[in-house]
Motif scaffolding. Structure first.
Motif, PDB file in Angstrom:
ATOM      1  N   GLU A 164       0.727  -1.255   0.074  1.00  0.00           N
ATOM      2  CA  GLU A 164       0.399  -0.245  -0.098  1.00  0.00           C
ATOM      3  C   GLU A 164       0.911   1.282  -0.050  1.00  0.00           C
ATOM      4  OE1 GLU A 164      -0.800  -2.111   1.696  1.00  0.00           O
ATOM      5  OE2 GLU A 164      -2.576  -3.044   0.658  1.00  0.00           O
ATOM      6  N   ARG A 165       1.878   1.569   0.443  1.00  0.00           N
ATOM      7  CA  ARG A 165       2.572   2.559   0.745  1.00  0.00           C
ATOM      8  C   ARG A 165       3.087   2.605  -0.724  1.00  0.00           C
ATOM      9  NH1 ARG A 165       8.083   4.276   1.493  1.00  0.00           N
ATOM     10  NH2 ARG A 165       8.897   2.235   0.881  1.00  0.00           N
ATOM     11  N   LEU A 166       3.777   2.155  -1.178  1.00  0.00           N
ATOM     12  CA  LEU A 166       4.514   2.207  -2.517  1.00  0.00           C
ATOM     13  C   LEU A 166       3.214   2.620  -3.631  1.00  0.00           C
ATOM     14  CD1 LEU A 166       7.070  -0.928  -2.823  1.00  0.00           C
ATOM     15  CD2 LEU A 166       7.282   1.608  -2.204  1.00  0.00           C
ATOM     16  N   ASP A 167       2.720   1.713  -2.901  1.00  0.00           N
ATOM     17  CA  ASP A 167       0.999   2.102  -4.547  1.00  0.00           C
ATOM     18  C   ASP A 167       0.838   3.814  -3.790  1.00  0.00           C
ATOM     19  OD1 ASP A 167       1.126  -0.337  -6.043  1.00  0.00           O
ATOM     20  OD2 ASP A 167      -0.520  -1.060  -4.899  1.00  0.00           O
ATOM     21  N   TYR A 168       0.984   3.823  -3.252  1.00  0.00           N
ATOM     22  CA  TYR A 168       0.218   5.942  -2.401  1.00  0.00           C
ATOM     23  C   TYR A 168       1.449   6.151  -3.390  1.00  0.00           C
ATOM     24  CZ  TYR A 168      -3.058   3.527   1.341  1.00  0.00           C
ATOM     25  OH  TYR A 168      -3.549   2.839   2.560  1.00  0.00           O
ATOM     26  N   ILE A 169       2.771   5.834  -2.722  1.00  0.00           N
ATOM     27  CA  ILE A 169       3.710   6.590  -3.474  1.00  0.00           C
ATOM     28  C   ILE A 169       3.707   7.007  -4.701  1.00  0.00           C
ATOM     29  CG2 ILE A 169       6.562   6.989  -3.540  1.00  0.00           C
ATOM     30  CD1 ILE A 169       4.986   8.067  -1.085  1.00  0.00           C
ATOM     31  N   HIS A 170       3.467   5.850  -5.587  1.00  0.00           N
ATOM     32  CA  HIS A 170       3.261   6.009  -7.126  1.00  0.00           C
ATOM     33  C   HIS A 170       2.217   6.478  -7.399  1.00  0.00           C
ATOM     34  CE1 HIS A 170       2.375   4.048 -11.248  1.00  0.00           C
ATOM     35  NE2 HIS A 170       1.067   4.073 -10.822  1.00  0.00           N
ATOM     36  N   ASP A 171       1.288   6.804  -7.387  1.00  0.00           N
ATOM     37  CA  ASP A 171      -0.007   7.928  -7.655  1.00  0.00           C
ATOM     38  C   ASP A 171       0.781  10.374  -6.890  1.00  0.00           C
ATOM     39  OD1 ASP A 171      -1.886   6.040  -8.530  1.00  0.00           O
ATOM     40  OD2 ASP A 171      -2.987   6.851  -6.421  1.00  0.00           O
ATOM     41  N   VAL A 172       1.464   9.727  -5.621  1.00  0.00           N
ATOM     42  CA  VAL A 172       2.493  10.516  -6.269  1.00  0.00           C
ATOM     43  C   VAL A 172       3.229  11.040  -6.948  1.00  0.00           C
ATOM     44  CG1 VAL A 172       4.151  11.678  -4.860  1.00  0.00           C
ATOM     45  CG2 VAL A 172       1.784  10.458  -3.341  1.00  0.00           C
ATOM     46  N   TYR A 173       4.003  10.315  -7.414  1.00  0.00           N
ATOM     47  CA  TYR A 173       4.890  10.343  -8.597  1.00  0.00           C
ATOM     48  C   TYR A 173       3.695  10.856  -9.865  1.00  0.00           C
ATOM     49  CZ  TYR A 173       8.605   9.253  -5.770  1.00  0.00           C
ATOM     50  OH  TYR A 173       9.853   9.331  -5.039  1.00  0.00           O
ATOM     51  N   LYS A 174       3.222   9.557 -10.482  1.00  0.00           N
ATOM     52  CA  LYS A 174       2.280   9.488 -11.244  1.00  0.00           C
ATOM     53  C   LYS A 174       2.004  11.340 -11.299  1.00  0.00           C
ATOM     54  CE  LYS A 174      -0.973   7.401 -11.598  1.00  0.00           C
ATOM     55  NZ  LYS A 174      -2.811   6.384 -12.122  1.00  0.00           N
ATOM     56  N   TYR A 175       1.376  11.350 -10.455  1.00  0.00           N
ATOM     57  CA  TYR A 175       0.593  12.923 -10.409  1.00  0.00           C
ATOM     58  C   TYR A 175       0.973  14.621 -10.767  1.00  0.00           C
ATOM     59  CZ  TYR A 175      -4.558  11.736  -9.792  1.00  0.00           C
ATOM     60  OH  TYR A 175      -5.868  10.365  -9.994  1.00  0.00           O
ATOM     61  N   HIS A 176       2.619  13.962 -10.483  1.00  0.00           N
ATOM     62  CA  HIS A 176       2.844  15.393 -10.702  1.00  0.00           C
ATOM     63  C   HIS A 176       4.190  15.500 -11.894  1.00  0.00           C
ATOM     64  CE1 HIS A 176       2.847  17.334  -6.724  1.00  0.00           C
ATOM     65  NE2 HIS A 176       2.298  16.355  -6.155  1.00  0.00           N
ATOM     66  N   ALA A 177       4.529  14.020 -11.841  1.00  0.00           N
ATOM     67  CA  ALA A 177       5.368  13.655 -13.153  1.00  0.00           C
ATOM     68  C   ALA A 177       5.390  12.813 -13.824  1.00  0.00           C
ATOM     69  CB  ALA A 177       6.722  13.673 -12.952  1.00  0.00           C
ATOM     70  N   GLY A 178       4.457  12.483 -14.085  1.00  0.00           N
ATOM     71  CA  GLY A 178       3.721  11.468 -14.944  1.00  0.00           C
ATOM     72  C   GLY A 178       4.012  10.123 -14.988  1.00  0.00           C
ATOM     73  N   ASN A 179       3.500   9.003 -15.192  1.00  0.00           N
ATOM     74  CA  ASN A 179       4.322   7.639 -15.844  1.00  0.00           C
ATOM     75  C   ASN A 179       5.667   7.879 -16.741  1.00  0.00           C
ATOM     76  OD1 ASN A 179       3.184   5.973 -14.046  1.00  0.00           O
ATOM     77  ND2 ASN A 179       1.300   5.510 -15.567  1.00  0.00           N
ATOM     78  N   ILE A 180       5.411   8.819 -17.586  1.00  0.00           N
ATOM     79  CA  ILE A 180       6.337   8.871 -18.863  1.00  0.00           C
ATOM     80  C   ILE A 180       5.565  10.959 -19.247  1.00  0.00           C
ATOM     81  CG2 ILE A 180       6.971   6.443 -19.117  1.00  0.00           C
ATOM     82  CD1 ILE A 180       4.700   7.346 -21.554  1.00  0.00           C
ATOM     83  N   PRO A 181       7.373  10.429 -19.776  1.00  0.00           N
ATOM     84  CA  PRO A 181       7.305  11.942 -20.465  1.00  0.00           C
ATOM     85  C   PRO A 181       6.712  11.768 -21.689  1.00  0.00           C
ATOM     86  CG  PRO A 181       9.425  11.603 -20.463  1.00  0.00           C
ATOM     87  CD  PRO A 181       8.694  10.443 -19.843  1.00  0.00           C
ATOM     88  N   ASP A 182       6.517  13.420 -21.793  1.00  0.00           N
ATOM     89  CA  ASP A 182       5.869  13.380 -23.510  1.00  0.00           C
ATOM     90  C   ASP A 182       6.120  12.160 -24.367  1.00  0.00           C
ATOM     91  OD1 ASP A 182       3.475  14.462 -22.450  1.00  0.00           O
ATOM     92  OD2 ASP A 182       3.911  16.395 -23.330  1.00  0.00           O
ATOM     93  N   GLU A 183       7.767  12.456 -24.763  1.00  0.00           N
ATOM     94  CA  GLU A 183       8.188  12.596 -25.651  1.00  0.00           C
ATOM     95  C   GLU A 183       8.633  10.694 -25.754  1.00  0.00           C
ATOM     96  OE1 GLU A 183      11.621  14.247 -22.930  1.00  0.00           O
ATOM     97  OE2 GLU A 183       9.543  14.588 -23.389  1.00  0.00           O
ATOM     98  N   VAL A 184       7.934  10.346 -24.480  1.00  0.00           N
ATOM     99  CA  VAL A 184       8.250   8.970 -23.909  1.00  0.00           C
ATOM    100  C   VAL A 184       6.933   8.113 -25.033  1.00  0.00           C
ATOM    101  CG1 VAL A 184       8.729   6.840 -23.305  1.00  0.00           C
ATOM    102  CG2 VAL A 184      10.297   8.494 -22.521  1.00  0.00           C
ATOM    103  N   ALA A 185       6.296   9.024 -24.608  1.00  0.00           N
ATOM    104  CA  ALA A 185       5.016   8.571 -24.554  1.00  0.00           C
ATOM    105  C   ALA A 185       4.540   8.487 -26.903  1.00  0.00           C
ATOM    106  CB  ALA A 185       3.492   9.871 -24.210  1.00  0.00           C
TER     107      ALA A 185
END
Length: 336
Positions: free
Chosen positions: A42-63
């Motif tokens: 659960e802790r790692l998944d909470y932090i995953h959401d933090v990273y995703k909302y602040h920086a995205g899973n990947i940047p636009d150029e990779v998408a």
């Protein structure tokens, strides 16, 4: 696949069990709970959401790269719970992700294009040169005695023109208005300071997140390096919807973090890590204090031009084999 959590670490190391949590042994560099066991999952998944909302899973150029419909290979170093990989595969069905970690992720049903391997990446990568289009690394410094060597290996297995994506947390609390965090939140700053010292005792760099840009700059073979630093509320004090949400996720993660750090703090010599951590959490009930934390994010390319991927008979055979084992969901159930 049935697995014994006491035999999941590379090199045959045992895991320690403490109050319902599995930990690596004192002989191992990594002495935090295994991602496959709650509440660390659960802790790692909470932090995953933090990273995703602040920086995205990947940047636009990779998408853009992954949206071209061609088969692309991704290496997820220290894949943890597998949450990032699963979300990537859902968004880009043409990709194949190889996740590596010290222990099996908490996944019982695997997509056919997600494979997992137990591997200790401190011993290097077990892949040939120029294999992956993207290498993703996130929050593995707590078990990485030579972070520079790990990044060098990540670049080696990247194809020319491929992308290296790195995110690392900073274990240094701050206050939004720039005032002294140690004066405002002395207990939480003190316990996190002890955690940083415990990492240092194991010859680990607790400030990888702070010095991430420097680490990446010192790795040869990279170009187009872009570094960003992201501010995150430690509690939901903000009226901004995203900041409020990530503050909630951080507060939930912080409630678990004390147990995450417990064995390492005991090994460090803390006589009452639970009590000291509880005092720190109590400080964070004051939403007016506006405590914050940061993480660093790097996007870089390997020098050279990224050519079109060659047809991969091995990958096609793997997909065909997996198709035969799909359940009604279209995914693969991971069991004997």
């Amino acid at each position: 696949m049935n697995f014994d959590p006491f035999n999941e670490l590379g090199g045959g190391s045992a895991l320690r069990f403490d109050e319902g949590q599995f930990f690596s042994s004192i002989q191992d560099d990594y002495c935090l709970p295994v991602a496959s066991h709650s509440p660390e999952t659960e802790r790692l998944d909470y932090i995953h959401d933090v990273y995703k909302y602040h920086a995205g899973n990947i940047p636009d150029e990779v998408a853009i790269l992954l949206s071209d419909g061609r088969p692309r290979r991704i290496l997820d170093v220290g894949c943890g719970t597998g949450r990032w990989a699963l979300e990537m595969i859902e968004a880009f069905p043409n990709i194949h992700i190889t996740g590596v970690d010290l222990a099996h992720p908490p996944i019982t049903v695997f997509p056919p294009n997600f494979s997992f391997e137990i591997h200790d990446v401190t011993k290097g990568q077990e892949y040939e040169d120029d294999v992956f289009d993207v290498v993703h690394v996130r929050d593995i410094h707590a078990g990485m005695p030579d972070y520079h060597a790990m990044l060098t290996e990540c670049v080696r297995v990247l194809r020319p023109g491929g992308y290296l994506l790195v995110k690392e947390i900073e274990w240094v609390p701050a206050v939004l208005d720039g005032s002294d965090a140690q004066e405002r939140f002395p207990a939480i700053c003190a316990i996190l300071g002890s955690f940083r010292n415990a990492l240092s005792e194991r010859f680990l760099d607790p400030l990888v997140g702070v010095n991430l840009e420097s680490y990446v700059d010192n790795v040869s073979g990279l170009c187009d390096v872009h570094y960003s630093r992201h501010m995150v509320p430690m509690t939901p004090w903000s009226d901004d919807p995203i900041l409020n949400y990530t503050g909630q996720m951080t507060r939930l993660a912080m409630a678990i973090l004390g147990g995450t750090m417990r064995i390492m703090l005991l090994d460090h010599g803390e006589s009452d890590p639970d009590g000291r951590y509880a005092a720190g959490i109590e400080e964070l009930r004051d939403l007016l204090g506006q405590p914050i934390w940061y993480f660093g994010s790097v996007v870089a390319r390997k020098e050279g031009e990224l050519s079109d991927p060659e047809p991969d008979a091995e990958l096609e055979g793997y997909s065909q084999e997996m198709d035969e084992g799909k359940d009604e969901t279209g995914w693969i159930r991971d069991e004997d």
